[in-house]
Design an enzyme around this catalytic site. Structure first.
Site, mmCIF file in Angstrom:
data_model
loop_
_atom_site.group_PDB
_atom_site.id
_atom_site.type_symbol
_atom_site.label_atom_id
_atom_site.label_comp_id
_atom_site.label_asym_id
_atom_site.label_seq_id
_atom_site.Cartn_x
_atom_site.Cartn_y
_atom_site.Cartn_z
ATOM 1 N N LYS A 102 9.006 -22.614 -23.722
ATOM 2 C CA LYS A 102 9.081 -21.758 -24.911
ATOM 3 C C LYS A 102 7.855 -21.898 -25.812
ATOM 4 C CE LYS A 102 13.995 -20.910 -25.416
ATOM 5 N NZ LYS A 102 14.667 -21.683 -24.336
ATOM 6 N N GLU A 124 14.389 -16.121 -34.528
ATOM 7 C CA GLU A 124 15.809 -16.326 -34.298
ATOM 8 C C GLU A 124 15.941 -17.524 -33.377
ATOM 9 O OE1 GLU A 124 13.988 -14.447 -32.405
ATOM 10 O OE2 GLU A 124 14.539 -15.280 -30.450
ATOM 11 N N SER A 390 11.707 -25.449 -16.019
ATOM 12 C CA SER A 390 11.439 -24.848 -17.334
ATOM 13 C C SER A 390 11.501 -25.818 -18.502
ATOM 14 C CB SER A 390 12.398 -23.685 -17.570
ATOM 15 O OG SER A 390 13.747 -24.104 -17.447
HETATM 16 C C1 LIG Z 1 15.492 -21.179 -23.412
HETATM 17 C C2 LIG Z 1 15.382 -21.805 -22.091
HETATM 18 C C3 LIG Z 1 15.567 -21.069 -20.903
HETATM 19 C C4 LIG Z 1 15.990 -19.624 -20.879
HETATM 20 O O1 LIG Z 1 15.111 -18.736 -21.498
HETATM 21 P P1 LIG Z 1 14.241 -17.715 -20.647
HETATM 22 O O2 LIG Z 1 13.684 -16.805 -21.685
HETATM 23 O O3 LIG Z 1 15.146 -17.017 -19.694
HETATM 24 O O4 LIG Z 1 13.199 -18.486 -19.944
HETATM 25 C C5 LIG Z 1 15.373 -21.709 -19.694
HETATM 26 N N1 LIG Z 1 15.040 -23.015 -19.625
HETATM 27 C C6 LIG Z 1 14.876 -23.757 -20.749
HETATM 28 C C7 LIG Z 1 14.517 -25.191 -20.599
HETATM 29 C C8 LIG Z 1 15.035 -23.188 -22.008
HETATM 30 O O5 LIG Z 1 14.866 -23.942 -23.104
#
Ligand SMILES: *Cc1c(COP(=O)(O)O)cnc(C)c1O
Length: 411
Positions: A102, A124, A390
């Site tokens: 993010k 948000e 992620s």
């Molecule tokens: C917020 C988040 C997501 C999901 O958000 P996307 O916009 O779909 O990428 C996925 N993995 C993590 C670690 C997050 O914090």
């Protein structure tokens, strides 16, 4: 709207999508109040100009290196690979500053807000992860930041509220609507409408009105660009399969984009299957959703037969959203990306497996991608699989402790 789309992957690769209305085939667009149109058009023009400007790009890449910690490593997951019968690589967004992908988007948009001469930023947040990234990025570029957060989430995610405050942001508790992420986005949009010239709205995923789905994708595409080059250097080839989890879809679109033009690469997006396929029990928007308009754009949505948006459920707060980015809906329609869903239990198992075999505790969102990859590996062995890691799971320890005491299994 009965218009059928003839747009295809070539249009996307050639940069003809999104089109001048912000549409990806039948999806996207900008469904916003009239009062917001001038600012949203200006944002699009200025964002395009900034992203094409070599000085802005230099500033962004310097900060990505110096402050975010890019490039992130590509880790060969040998023990997971042995267990699955595959060659497994993890793109480590968990190692970025603040612990998830993010920050790539938050930093890019905060720099853009400063570049546009904005006085303040609003954002948000649901679980608080985007709020923390936005607060950190705004502190770094020197802009005041106010984060709208549903009252229910403020209570559920107290540590992230504290983090945002320590980073200098003001957290505004939203008592309207469902008092979660959906209501927080509504309020942030309302705030932006009331001061469109001085306020920048820093949206957290590849959703919302044009230009956000495009802008967020451009800022997250660094994930796939790095991963593709790293894998080619390390293994001399492209992956057979690329897997990422999909909430709004930003980390997935960021990872997938570099591979869209490689026909030999299968792309798999994994949504939250929650407790099951019944409406209200999951957040698998692409798998179960139907077209509709939410938060300024047309995409697939979880809605009932009257078009009412339905509540969602997932063990991972970051996937718990009833919509999905329009580019994903388009990629599903043209068959370039396959989407599937993974339930809470299977995600938790994959989280454990990755933690114990690789010494990496992934976020609950990420665990869905790992579980999706594991399932794929089981159906055909010997493949090279790239997984978008992620984010890190430290934020999820509270939930993990709950499931542990429920199952009576601290192993
Ligand atoms: C917020 C988040 C997501 C999901 O958000 P996307 O916009 O779909 O990428 C996925 N993995 C993590 C670690 C997050 O914090």
């Amino acid at each position: 709207m009965t218009q059928t789309t003839t747009a295809g992957i070539d249009d996307l690769l050639a940069g003809r999508l999104p089109d001048s209305h912000g549409r990806f085939g039948a999806y996207g667009g900008r469904f916003v109040p009239e009062t917001l149109m001038p600012s949203i058009l200006r944002l699009e023009t200025e964002a395009r100009r900034a992203l094409a400007d070599s000085r802005f790009q230099q500033q962004l890449s310097d900060e990505l290196e110096d402050w975010v910690g890019r490039p992130t490593p590509l880790t060969r997951a040998r023990r997971l690979g042995e267990s699955w019968g595959a060659e497994v690589w993890l793109k480590r967004e968990d190692l970025t500053h603040t612990g998830a992908h993010k920050i790539n988007n938050a930093l890019g948009q905060a720099l853009l807000a400063r570049h546009l001469g904005m006085r303040r930023v609003v954002a948000e947040t649901g679980a608080g992860q985007h709020g923390v990234a936005a607060a950190a990025a705004c502190a770094r570029v020197g802009l005041p930041c106010e984060v709208y957060m549903g009252a229910v989430d403020v209570r559920r995610q107290a540590p992230n509220v504290l983090r945002m405050r320590r980073l200098g942001a003001r957290v505004i508790e939203v008592e309207s609507g469902d008092r979660t992420l959906r209501a927080a986005i509504d309020e942030a949009l309302r705030d932006w409408v009331s001061d469109p010239l001085g306020t920048y709205y820093l949206l957290g995923s590849a959703v919302g009105p044009h230009p956000y789905p495009w802008l967020v994708r451009e800022l997250q595409a660094v994930i796939g660009r790095e991963a593709r080059a790293q894998l080619q250097e390390r293994s001399g080839s492209l992956p057979d399969l690329v897997v990422a989890c999909v909430g709004g879809g930003s980390n997935a679109i960021g990872l997938f984009h570099a591979f869209l033009g490689d026909p030999s690469v299968t792309l798999l997006g994994v949504e939250a299957g929650g407790l099951g396929s019944e409406i209200g029990h999951n957040a698998a928007t692409i798998v179960h959703g139907r077209p509709g308009v939410l938060h300024g754009s047309r995409s697939l949505l979880l809605q009932d037969e009257h078009g009412q948006i339905r509540e969602t459920h997932s063990v991972s707060a970051g996937l718990d959203y009833p919509g999905v980015g329009p580019e994903h809906a388009f990629l599903r329609d043209i068959g370039r990306v396959r989407y599937t869903s993974i339930g809470d239990e299977e995600a938790l198992e994959a989280l454990d497996e990755c933690s114990r075999l690789e010494g990496i505790l992934p976020a609950l969102e990420t665990a869905h991608a790992l579980a999706g990859a594991r399932r794929e590996a089981a159906s055909s062995t010997g493949r090279t699989i790239l997984i978008g890691l992620s984010g890190r799971g430290d934020k999820d320890l509270g939930i993990l402790a709950e499931t542990e005491s429920r199952d009576g299994d601290p192993a």
